[in-house]
Motif scaffolding. Structure first.
Motif, PDB file in Angstrom:
ATOM      1  N   ASN A  57       9.782   1.736  11.222  1.00  0.00           N
ATOM      2  CA  ASN A  57       9.696   2.206   9.833  1.00  0.00           C
ATOM      3  C   ASN A  57       8.612   1.420   9.075  1.00  0.00           C
ATOM      4  O   ASN A  57       8.843   0.277   8.680  1.00  0.00           O
ATOM      5  N   PRO A  58       7.419   2.028   8.872  1.00  0.00           N
ATOM      6  CA  PRO A  58       6.305   1.282   8.265  1.00  0.00           C
ATOM      7  C   PRO A  58       6.663   0.671   6.907  1.00  0.00           C
ATOM      8  O   PRO A  58       6.257  -0.454   6.617  1.00  0.00           O
ATOM      9  N   ASN A 103       7.290  -4.158   3.660  1.00  0.00           N
ATOM     10  CA  ASN A 103       8.094  -4.918   2.700  1.00  0.00           C
ATOM     11  C   ASN A 103       8.395  -6.333   3.196  1.00  0.00           C
ATOM     12  O   ASN A 103       8.600  -7.238   2.394  1.00  0.00           O
ATOM     13  N   THR A 143      -1.279  -0.122   7.438  1.00  0.00           N
ATOM     14  CA  THR A 143      -0.423   0.998   7.828  1.00  0.00           C
ATOM     15  C   THR A 143       1.069   0.658   7.954  1.00  0.00           C
ATOM     16  O   THR A 143       1.911   1.541   7.800  1.00  0.00           O
ATOM     17  N   MET A 192      11.542   0.428  -2.081  1.00  0.00           N
ATOM     18  CA  MET A 192      12.519  -0.551  -1.583  1.00  0.00           C
ATOM     19  C   MET A 192      13.108  -0.091  -0.250  1.00  0.00           C
ATOM     20  O   MET A 192      13.343   1.088  -0.042  1.00  0.00           O
ATOM     21  N   PHE A 219      12.775   6.284   8.048  1.00  0.00           N
ATOM     22  CA  PHE A 219      11.333   6.273   8.298  1.00  0.00           C
ATOM     23  C   PHE A 219      10.612   6.648   7.022  1.00  0.00           C
ATOM     24  O   PHE A 219      10.940   7.659   6.391  1.00  0.00           O
ATOM     25  N   GLU A 220       9.674   5.811   6.624  1.00  0.00           N
ATOM     26  CA  GLU A 220       8.855   6.138   5.462  1.00  0.00           C
ATOM     27  C   GLU A 220       7.481   5.530   5.672  1.00  0.00           C
ATOM     28  O   GLU A 220       7.353   4.325   5.889  1.00  0.00           O
ATOM     29  N   SER A 221       6.446   6.368   5.675  1.00  0.00           N
ATOM     30  CA  SER A 221       5.083   5.883   5.845  1.00  0.00           C
ATOM     31  C   SER A 221       4.322   6.097   4.542  1.00  0.00           C
ATOM     32  O   SER A 221       3.981   7.223   4.206  1.00  0.00           O
ATOM     33  N   PRO A 222       4.084   5.015   3.772  1.00  0.00           N
ATOM     34  CA  PRO A 222       3.476   5.168   2.451  1.00  0.00           C
ATOM     35  C   PRO A 222       1.955   5.307   2.491  1.00  0.00           C
ATOM     36  O   PRO A 222       1.340   5.502   1.446  1.00  0.00           O
ATOM     37  N   THR A 223       1.332   5.224   3.689  1.00  0.00           N
ATOM     38  CA  THR A 223      -0.126   5.162   3.778  1.00  0.00           C
ATOM     39  C   THR A 223      -0.749   6.552   3.876  1.00  0.00           C
ATOM     40  O   THR A 223      -0.327   7.354   4.711  1.00  0.00           O
ATOM     41  N   TRP A 261      -6.353   6.506   5.639  1.00  0.00           N
ATOM     42  CA  TRP A 261      -6.137   5.075   5.872  1.00  0.00           C
ATOM     43  C   TRP A 261      -5.323   4.838   7.133  1.00  0.00           C
ATOM     44  O   TRP A 261      -5.428   3.781   7.761  1.00  0.00           O
ATOM     45  N   LEU A 262      -4.484   5.812   7.518  1.00  0.00           N
ATOM     46  CA  LEU A 262      -3.771   5.700   8.799  1.00  0.00           C
ATOM     47  C   LEU A 262      -4.774   5.714   9.949  1.00  0.00           C
ATOM     48  O   LEU A 262      -4.628   4.995  10.941  1.00  0.00           O
ATOM     49  N   ARG A 306      -1.369  -4.267  -2.325  1.00  0.00           N
ATOM     50  CA  ARG A 306      -0.311  -3.995  -3.310  1.00  0.00           C
ATOM     51  C   ARG A 306      -0.518  -4.688  -4.653  1.00  0.00           C
ATOM     52  O   ARG A 306      -0.134  -4.145  -5.690  1.00  0.00           O
ATOM     53  N   LEU A 353      -3.211   2.112  -2.006  1.00  0.00           N
ATOM     54  CA  LEU A 353      -4.293   2.871  -1.378  1.00  0.00           C
ATOM     55  C   LEU A 353      -4.297   4.304  -1.899  1.00  0.00           C
ATOM     56  O   LEU A 353      -3.264   4.874  -2.143  1.00  0.00           O
TER      57      LEU A 353
END
Lengths: 147, 142
Positions: free
Chosen positions: A25-26, A31, A99, B1, B75-79, B83-84, B136, B142
């Motif tokens: 989990n990226p 974090n 990433t 979070m 699962f969470e991909s903030p990018t 940028w990935l 951040r 990004l």
């Protein structure tokens, strides 16, 4: 065939560990590094658990003469700290920090079916392939100069 | 979070360790994803079979957990995708030149108290922390 089946089962254990630990989990990984922001210390427990089990397990395993399916243990023997090690690790960290994916986390993440993991892994494989070509080219040039 | 999950993370980490110990005991190999994967990119190494099987297992496990138990793996991909791609290219190239990543250096090498792995792990942990801080808190995402 036993050899292949064994590697498959060990891969399943590895993938289950990565998935349950949160390493796939990226957001969770990022974090961990964001102590100044939304800090999640979970990754320290992943690394701690993995290190303790591996360190204890290796001491027993490496007392044996050989692994079950091979004639010897393939252990890295180099001990020198060189520029590729330092620069490569620093650059790897930048990619991990952008990433939240590292190779061991991203491969099992493919099994969750989100496209982000596939985009990352595709690019990462291209990065490894390009780096391998670059290293072979540099080695060939160095050999050419030596002659 | 994201939720702090000490027990689940400790369990997951222990399974990663178990896999590393079993791969050494049965195959005599370091459980480093970069090394296992790079030998699967053509030209293939002669021992590609176990490597491919390990990766199939690693990808299959999360799918099996979700499919068989119904448990949701967060699962969470903030990018953003561009940028990935950038991050994937440099993470792959960096791990290749650095001879390993979080699994190879961070777990297997550190467990063997290899000086190269300790230096590599400290280097990429610091570089990742700096990168996350800059993204951040300096440029604001990004």
């Amino acid at each position: 065939m036993t050899r292949i089946f064994s590697a498959l089962v060990i891969g399943l254990i590895f993938g289950a560990g990565i998935a349950l630990s949160g390493m796939a989990n990226p957001a969770k990984v990022l974090n961990f590094f964001d102590i100044a922001g939304s800090w999640d210390p979970s990754l320290a427990f992943v690394m701690g658990g993995a290190l303790v089990v591996t360190a204890i397990g290796y001491t027993f395993v490496l007392k044996r003469k050989a692994p079950v399916f091979d004639r010897l243990f393939h252990l890295p023997t180099r001990r020198d700290i060189d520029l590729p090690l330092l620069a490569g690790s620093a650059v790897f960290g930048i990619g991990w920090g952008i990433t939240g994916f590292c190779p061991g986390g991203a491969i099992p993440a493919l099994g969750l079916g989100y496209s982000d993991a596939w985009v990352f892994v595709g690019s990462m494989v291209a990065g490894i392939a390009l780096a391998r070509i670059a290293r072979h080219t540099m080695a060939a040039r160095a050999a050419g100069k030596a002659v | 979070m994201t939720e702090f999950t000490p027990w689940l993370s400790l369990l997951g980490g222990s399974l990663i360790g178990l896999a590393a110990v079993l791969l050494m005991a049965f195959h005599g190999r370091i459980a480093g994803m970069t090394g296992i994967l790079s030998a699967l990119i053509p030209p293939l190494s002669s021992d590609w079979g176990w490597r491919a099987a390990f990766i199939v297992g690693a990808i299959g496990a999360p799918a099996l957990i979700v499919g068989l138990t119904g448990y949701t793996i967060p699962f969470e991909s903030p990018t953003p995708a561009p940028w990935l791609i950038v991050g994937g290219l440099i993470a792959g190239a960096g791990a290749y030149f650095g001879s390993g990543c979080t699994s190879g250096h961070g777990v297997c090498g550190m467990a063997r108290v290899s000086p190269r792995s300790i230096v590599a792990t400290l280097t990429f942990m610091a570089s990742t922390a700096i990168t996350v801080f800059v993204i951040r808190h300096v440029i604001g995402g990004l």
